[in-house]
Motif scaffolding. Structure first.
Motif, mmCIF file in Angstrom:
data_model
loop_
_atom_site.group_PDB
_atom_site.id
_atom_site.type_symbol
_atom_site.label_atom_id
_atom_site.label_comp_id
_atom_site.label_asym_id
_atom_site.label_seq_id
_atom_site.Cartn_x
_atom_site.Cartn_y
_atom_site.Cartn_z
ATOM 1 N N ILE A 1 0.839 -1.202 0.000
ATOM 2 C CA ILE A 1 0.000 0.000 0.000
ATOM 3 C C ILE A 1 0.875 1.253 0.000
ATOM 4 O O ILE A 1 0.642 2.195 -0.753
ATOM 5 N N VAL A 2 1.901 1.245 0.847
ATOM 6 C CA VAL A 2 2.815 2.393 0.924
ATOM 7 C C VAL A 2 3.516 2.597 -0.424
ATOM 8 O O VAL A 2 3.626 3.725 -0.916
ATOM 9 N N LEU A 3 3.983 1.510 -1.024
ATOM 10 C CA LEU A 3 4.675 1.616 -2.311
ATOM 11 C C LEU A 3 3.746 2.121 -3.409
ATOM 12 O O LEU A 3 4.145 2.936 -4.245
ATOM 13 N N GLU A 4 2.506 1.661 -3.412
ATOM 14 C CA GLU A 4 1.552 2.149 -4.403
ATOM 15 C C GLU A 4 1.291 3.641 -4.232
ATOM 16 O O GLU A 4 1.195 4.374 -5.221
ATOM 17 N N GLU A 5 1.210 4.107 -2.983
ATOM 18 C CA GLU A 5 1.023 5.540 -2.729
ATOM 19 C C GLU A 5 2.245 6.330 -3.181
ATOM 20 O O GLU A 5 2.115 7.404 -3.776
ATOM 21 N N GLN A 6 3.437 5.805 -2.910
ATOM 22 C CA GLN A 6 4.654 6.484 -3.345
ATOM 23 C C GLN A 6 4.729 6.544 -4.875
ATOM 24 O O GLN A 6 5.166 7.541 -5.437
ATOM 25 N N TYR A 7 4.307 5.469 -5.518
ATOM 26 C CA TYR A 7 4.309 5.439 -6.983
ATOM 27 C C TYR A 7 3.410 6.542 -7.539
ATOM 28 O O TYR A 7 3.805 7.276 -8.453
ATOM 29 N N GLU A 8 2.229 6.658 -6.975
ATOM 30 C CA GLU A 8 1.305 7.709 -7.408
ATOM 31 C C GLU A 8 1.890 9.104 -7.165
ATOM 32 O O GLU A 8 1.768 9.989 -7.999
ATOM 33 N N ARG A 9 2.522 9.287 -6.003
ATOM 34 C CA ARG A 9 3.092 10.590 -5.672
ATOM 35 C C ARG A 9 4.201 10.966 -6.657
ATOM 36 O O ARG A 9 4.259 12.098 -7.150
ATOM 37 N N HIS A 10 5.077 10.021 -6.987
ATOM 38 C CA HIS A 10 6.166 10.320 -7.921
ATOM 39 C C HIS A 10 5.635 10.539 -9.341
ATOM 40 O O HIS A 10 6.156 11.372 -10.078
ATOM 41 N N THR A 11 4.606 9.807 -9.713
ATOM 42 C CA THR A 11 3.988 10.009 -11.029
ATOM 43 C C THR A 11 3.405 11.417 -11.124
ATOM 44 O O THR A 11 3.596 12.115 -12.129
ATOM 45 N N THR A 12 2.724 11.839 -10.075
ATOM 46 C CA THR A 12 2.162 13.194 -10.040
ATOM 47 C C THR A 12 3.271 14.236 -10.073
ATOM 48 O O THR A 12 3.175 15.241 -10.782
ATOM 49 N N GLN A 13 4.342 13.990 -9.322
ATOM 50 C CA GLN A 13 5.455 14.936 -9.301
ATOM 51 C C GLN A 13 6.075 15.075 -10.689
ATOM 52 O O GLN A 13 6.390 16.193 -11.118
ATOM 53 N N LEU A 14 6.235 13.974 -11.415
ATOM 54 C CA LEU A 14 6.778 14.056 -12.767
ATOM 55 C C LEU A 14 5.876 14.877 -13.689
ATOM 56 O O LEU A 14 6.357 15.681 -14.483
ATOM 57 N N ALA A 15 4.575 14.677 -13.566
ATOM 58 C CA ALA A 15 3.633 15.450 -14.394
ATOM 59 C C ALA A 15 3.717 16.930 -14.052
ATOM 60 O O ALA A 15 3.706 17.785 -14.954
ATOM 61 N N LEU A 16 3.807 17.256 -12.775
ATOM 62 C CA LEU A 16 3.916 18.664 -12.368
ATOM 63 C C LEU A 16 5.222 19.279 -12.840
ATOM 64 O O LEU A 16 5.244 20.434 -13.287
ATOM 65 N N LEU A 17 6.298 18.538 -12.762
ATOM 66 C CA LEU A 17 7.590 19.053 -13.241
ATOM 67 C C LEU A 17 7.546 19.335 -14.734
ATOM 68 O O LEU A 17 8.067 20.352 -15.202
#
Length: 105
Positions: free
Chosen positions: A15-31
């Motif tokens: 669950i933690v890894l899936e949340e981290q994956y989503e967070r990094h995906t969002t960060q890449l889109a924002l960048l």
């Protein structure tokens, strides 16, 4: 008394890894969006953040893949369980502390 099994711990880690994956995906889109909207932004800083997020995504994706294959969390050298805390800190770890190769050599 409540006892937590290794499988339960790995389930929480998933669950933690899936949340981290989503967070990094969002960060890449924002960048990517910021880079196109802010022409004066520091390209070196954006590139460093992008590279770090991509590395993290790769590590997390590998960990999630091995979790799916039931091959996650065992040391590749001695086959002992890697502590959950170590896996949570570094999802891509393949060795327990005792078997981890020295860095830089």
């Amino acid at each position: 008394m409540y006892a937590v099994s290794r499988q339960d711990e790995l389930g929480v880690l998933r669950i933690v890894l899936e949340e981290q994956y989503e967070r990094h995906t969002t960060q890449l889109a924002l960048l990517a969006r910021q880079a196109s909207q802010l022409p004066g932004a520091d390209p070196a800083a954006a590139a460093a953040l992008t590279a770090a997020s991509r590395r993290a995504l790769g590590d997390i994706a590998r960990a999630l893949h091995y979790l799916e294959q039931d091959g996650y969390g065992s040391c590749e050298r001695c086959a002992r369980d890697i502590p959950i805390e170590q896996l949570a800190h570094r999802p891509s770890t393949r060795f327990c502390t005792a078997c981890r190769p020295p860095r830089g050599g």
